[in-house]
Enzyme design. Structure first.
Site, PDB file in Angstrom:
ATOM      1  CG  ASP A  67      -0.256  -0.444   2.503  1.00  0.00           C
ATOM      2  OD1 ASP A  67       0.952  -0.156   2.657  1.00  0.00           O
ATOM      3  OD2 ASP A  67      -0.912  -1.081   3.341  1.00  0.00           O
ATOM      4  CG  ASN A 137      -9.177  -1.203  12.148  1.00  0.00           C
ATOM      5  OD1 ASN A 137      -8.203  -1.821  11.696  1.00  0.00           O
ATOM      6  ND2 ASN A 137      -9.719  -0.167  11.516  1.00  0.00           N
ATOM      7  CG  HIS A 139      -6.121  -2.076   8.967  1.00  0.00           C
ATOM      8  ND1 HIS A 139      -6.282  -0.908   9.675  1.00  0.00           N
ATOM      9  CD2 HIS A 139      -4.781  -2.173   8.757  1.00  0.00           C
ATOM     10  CE1 HIS A 139      -5.108  -0.336   9.873  1.00  0.00           C
ATOM     11  NE2 HIS A 139      -4.179  -1.091   9.320  1.00  0.00           N
ATOM     12  CD  GLU A 144      -9.064   1.171   7.816  1.00  0.00           C
ATOM     13  OE1 GLU A 144      -9.109   0.298   8.703  1.00  0.00           O
ATOM     14  OE2 GLU A 144      -8.431   2.234   7.952  1.00  0.00           O
TER      15      GLU A 144
END
Length: 252
Positions: A67, A137, A139, A144
């Site tokens: 990314d 979280n 990811h 996400e």
């Protein structure tokens, strides 16, 4: 899925660095999926030491980063282009630049860039190893919660929790990019072997959800249960209580 607590970030990073080194040594045309962030700093430090010590020929090794932030140029100190140069490619400057693949976060048309990067992934074929971290979280990459499992390279709106978690790398939270370009979950699962690293108490809840929760888009990392060859390496702080500690010298 293999889950191991190696006690410390340094020990786990050293072990995974050895795994990457062995892959490059025995498969000189290997394809490596690479990740960035604080989790990976010791990994690259250890890998660079191994590479410099042995002067391994990496001219035909191909790398593919997960990314990049949208809106940051490659020269921006918080871009993942800059990170990879600082941590690996300038520390061991023998990788062939034409074989280094990192999404362009500063393209004029980001959707076109996502499509272009996805085409590169498809044309190059399976990565031999994909390195992953995990967000608080759940990811992986910048996929996400709520990301479809069949997603390919795409533009992501970062959640408030991800922006807050990454704000430590910027002068203030307002400077953190609000979007990123990321391999999709389907891209990640195309790798032959997946190695996930998680360190620190803040990652323990995400690892617990990954190990114990049913597969759900609410925790993207749970999709890893569908892959036949996943290894997870932890330190004491990130490790759920039911995972025993093992020393590196006890491993094959």
């Amino acid at each position: 899925m293999k889950v191991l607590n190696l006690g410390s970030k340094k020990q786990a990073s050293f072990y995974v660095a050895c795994e990457l080194y062995k892959e490059m040594a025995f498969n000189q045309h290997c394809k490596l999926g690479l990740a960035t962030g604080g989790t990976m700093t010791d990994l690259y430090e250890q890998l660079v030491k191994l590479l410099n010590k042995n002067q391994l020929n990496v001219d035909n090794v191909s790398t593919f980063n997960l990314d990049e932030y949208v809106g940051l140029t490659a020269s921006h100190p918080q871009s993942y282009h800059y990170y990879m140069d600082a941590m690996l490619f300038k520390q061991y400057p023998y990788f062939n630049r034409k074989n280094i693949h990192i999404p362009n976060g500063d393209a004029d048309d980001m959707n076109a860039e996502a499509s272009k990067y996805n085409d590169v992934l498809e044309q190059q074929g399976q990565r031999d190893i994909q390195i992953l971290g995990i967000g608080e979280n759940g990811h992986i990459g910048f996929n996400e919660p709520g990301t479809p499992f069949d997603s390919v390279t795409h533009i992501v709106d970062l959640t408030e929790s991800t922006i807050k978690a990454n704000s430590r790398y910027f002068e203030n939270e307002d400077d953190v990019p609000k979007q990123a370009i990321s391999m999709g979950l389907a891209n990640i699962l195309q790798a032959k072997r997946i190695i996930l690293l998680a360190f620190g108490e803040k990652k323990r809840a995400a690892i617990t959800h990954l190990l114990n929760q049913e597969i759900s888009v609410d925790v993207p990392a749970t999709l890893l249960h569908k892959h036949p060859n996943v290894e997870i390496y932890l330190d004491d702080e990130a490790c759920p209580k039911n995972v025993a500690k093992i020393h590196v010298d006890e491993m094959d």
